[in-house]
Scaffold this active site. Structure first.
Site, PDB file in Angstrom:
ATOM      1  N   MET A  30     -12.276  -9.803  63.889  1.00  0.00           N
ATOM      2  CA  MET A  30     -11.217  -8.958  64.405  1.00  0.00           C
ATOM      3  C   MET A  30     -11.786  -7.630  64.871  1.00  0.00           C
ATOM      4  O   MET A  30     -12.723  -7.108  64.278  1.00  0.00           O
ATOM      5  CB  MET A  30     -10.201  -8.738  63.282  1.00  0.00           C
ATOM      6  CG  MET A  30      -8.931  -8.018  63.678  1.00  0.00           C
ATOM      7  SD  MET A  30      -7.853  -7.788  62.230  1.00  0.00           S
ATOM      8  CE  MET A  30      -7.726  -9.474  61.641  1.00  0.00           C
ATOM      9  N   SER A  74     -16.942 -10.890  61.244  1.00  0.00           N
ATOM     10  CA  SER A  74     -15.870 -10.412  60.366  1.00  0.00           C
ATOM     11  C   SER A  74     -14.982 -11.597  59.990  1.00  0.00           C
ATOM     12  O   SER A  74     -15.456 -12.522  59.347  1.00  0.00           O
ATOM     13  CB  SER A  74     -15.076  -9.300  61.070  1.00  0.00           C
ATOM     14  OG  SER A  74     -14.087  -8.781  60.217  1.00  0.00           O
ATOM     15  N   THR A  75     -13.737 -11.594  60.426  1.00  0.00           N
ATOM     16  CA  THR A  75     -12.809 -12.669  60.056  1.00  0.00           C
ATOM     17  C   THR A  75     -13.335 -14.027  60.495  1.00  0.00           C
ATOM     18  O   THR A  75     -13.653 -14.228  61.657  1.00  0.00           O
ATOM     19  CB  THR A  75     -11.425 -12.426  60.697  1.00  0.00           C
ATOM     20  OG1 THR A  75     -11.009 -11.095  60.408  1.00  0.00           O
ATOM     21  CG2 THR A  75     -10.404 -13.414  60.161  1.00  0.00           C
ATOM     22  N   ASP A 108     -16.069  -4.202  66.624  1.00  0.00           N
ATOM     23  CA  ASP A 108     -17.334  -3.781  66.021  1.00  0.00           C
ATOM     24  C   ASP A 108     -18.454  -4.687  66.531  1.00  0.00           C
ATOM     25  O   ASP A 108     -18.335  -5.907  66.521  1.00  0.00           O
ATOM     26  CB  ASP A 108     -17.232  -3.880  64.493  1.00  0.00           C
ATOM     27  CG  ASP A 108     -18.443  -3.285  63.797  1.00  0.00           C
ATOM     28  OD1 ASP A 108     -19.085  -2.398  64.384  1.00  0.00           O
ATOM     29  OD2 ASP A 108     -18.737  -3.703  62.662  1.00  0.00           O
ATOM     30  N   HIS A 112     -18.199  -8.052  57.519  1.00  0.00           N
ATOM     31  CA  HIS A 112     -17.202  -7.146  56.950  1.00  0.00           C
ATOM     32  C   HIS A 112     -16.691  -7.759  55.644  1.00  0.00           C
ATOM     33  O   HIS A 112     -16.036  -8.802  55.650  1.00  0.00           O
ATOM     34  CB  HIS A 112     -16.033  -6.955  57.914  1.00  0.00           C
ATOM     35  CG  HIS A 112     -16.412  -6.263  59.177  1.00  0.00           C
ATOM     36  ND1 HIS A 112     -15.595  -6.245  60.294  1.00  0.00           N
ATOM     37  CD2 HIS A 112     -17.520  -5.557  59.525  1.00  0.00           C
ATOM     38  CE1 HIS A 112     -16.181  -5.555  61.253  1.00  0.00           C
ATOM     39  NE2 HIS A 112     -17.348  -5.125  60.812  1.00  0.00           N
TER      40      HIS A 112
END
Length: 348
Positions: free
Chosen positions: A290, A170-171, A293, A197
């Site tokens: 973050m 993600s991030t 998940d 994401h």
């Protein structure tokens, strides 16, 4: 101690609106505002904020140029605001490659249909990346270091008959994925699933960019794609990537997200589907991001005998997703980002 923020945007309306939202959080303080990239560079030096929020298109100096210059002279976390368009996607990816930490849609309704929820998510993102910067660690350790010599693979890696690699992030993921994938040769002998994401309007541009930079083939996954060795399939934004067996081979299914699913695409969903079809023959990797998940998907994979790696804290932009896997006792190896590509080649 509040996270100190510099707001950068050429729209006086957006500066005011964003300042009001951020100052409404007791843990955030807006310490200044700039109307273009040139002024932002000057105010970063003067005010020394913890976080900068940055627009992309501005007069005098655009946001991407400003990010690059700030990261060269006074590195700190930078949150980009982007339009959810093809051009916005390309510009945002340029900003991330220049050193920006993360991005959010510029329209609040694109963050969440619930305005108050959108405000909470925005403030939470600023607090989180601000806290990461305040740790004084290597904020952008995930930034590619293409000139640096490749590290040796990690010792004690399981070597076996893997049939699939699955990577979730993600991030910080766009830059991390770029570093891992560009280090793989065209002869890489397995298919790779990528879950990042990212909004639906961004994934086509991201897949195209990765494909141009990498020796392996990289594409946005389509429903019905048959898994091929040496090809990486990026889950489309807003959808879920599953696997099914068809005519003796593994085929990708792209399906709508169910109501209530937070992540679209979800690492948990794809990992779980890979576990059902490939069992112990999966190597799953959870990179910077973050939240948590990937943890439950990793749990399913481990129960089936698969291997799970996690990126380490020092090289993660946000040590959330990898930490969730490590703290649950699901990681077989915890690796620095620049060791993941070489270690992949070692085990396959």
């Amino acid at each position: 101690m509040p996270v100190r923020v510099l707001v950068v945007d050429d729209s006086s309306f957006f500066r005011k609106r964003l300042t009001e939202i951020l100052n409404g959080d007791n843990h955030i303080e807006v310490v200044g505002a700039a109307i273009n990239g040139k002024e932002a560079i000057e105010l970063v030096k003067k005010l020394k904020p913890d976080v900068v929020t940055m627009d992309i298109e501005m007069p005098v100096m655009d946001g991407i140029t400003a990010v690059r210059k700030i990261m060269q002279s006074d590195p700190l976390p930078i949150l980009m605001f982007s339009s959810l368009t093809t051009d916005g996607a390309k510009a945002t990816l340029d900003a991330l490659e220049a050193g920006a930490t993360d991005f959010l849609p510029k329209r609040m309704e694109d963050i969440s249909q619930d305005r108050e929820s959108a405000k909470r998510q925005l403030c939470a993102r600023v607090r989180l990346i601000g806290a990461r910067g305040l740790q004084k660690g290597p904020l952008l350790a995930a930034k590619p270091q293409f000139a640096a010599p490749a590290p040796k693979p990690a010792p004690g890696l399981r070597r076996g008959k893997f049939r699939l690699v699955a990577i979730g992030t993600s991030t910080g993921g766009p830059v991390a994925l770029q570093q891992v994938l560009t280090g793989l040769p065209a002869s890489f002998p397995l298919p790779i699933l990528l879950v990042q994401h990212m909004p639906a309007s961004f994934t086509p541009a991201f897949a195209e960019r990765l494909n141009k930079l990498s020796a392996i083939r990289i594409k946005e996954a389509c429903d019905g794609d048959r898994l091929e060795n040496g090809c990486a399939y990026l889950a489309p934004g807003g959808m879920q990537l599953l696997l099914e067996e068809r005519h003796g081979g593994a085929v990708i299914r792209i399906v709508e997200s169910r109501p209530g699913q937070t992540y679209k695409p979800s690492v948990d969903v794809t990992f779980g589907s890979a576990s059902k079809l490939f069992g112990a023959d999966v190597l799953a990797i959870v990179l910077t991001g973050m939240g948590a998940d990937g943890r439950e998907g990793a749990r399913m994979l481990k129960h089936g005998g698969a291997s799970v790696w996690a990126q380490d804290k020092g090289s993660s932009v946000i040590y959330g997703m990898p930490a969730a896997v490590v703290e649950a006792g699901l990681a077989d190896k915890v690796l620095a980002l620049n060791a993941i590509g070489p270690s992949l080649m070692e085990v396959v």
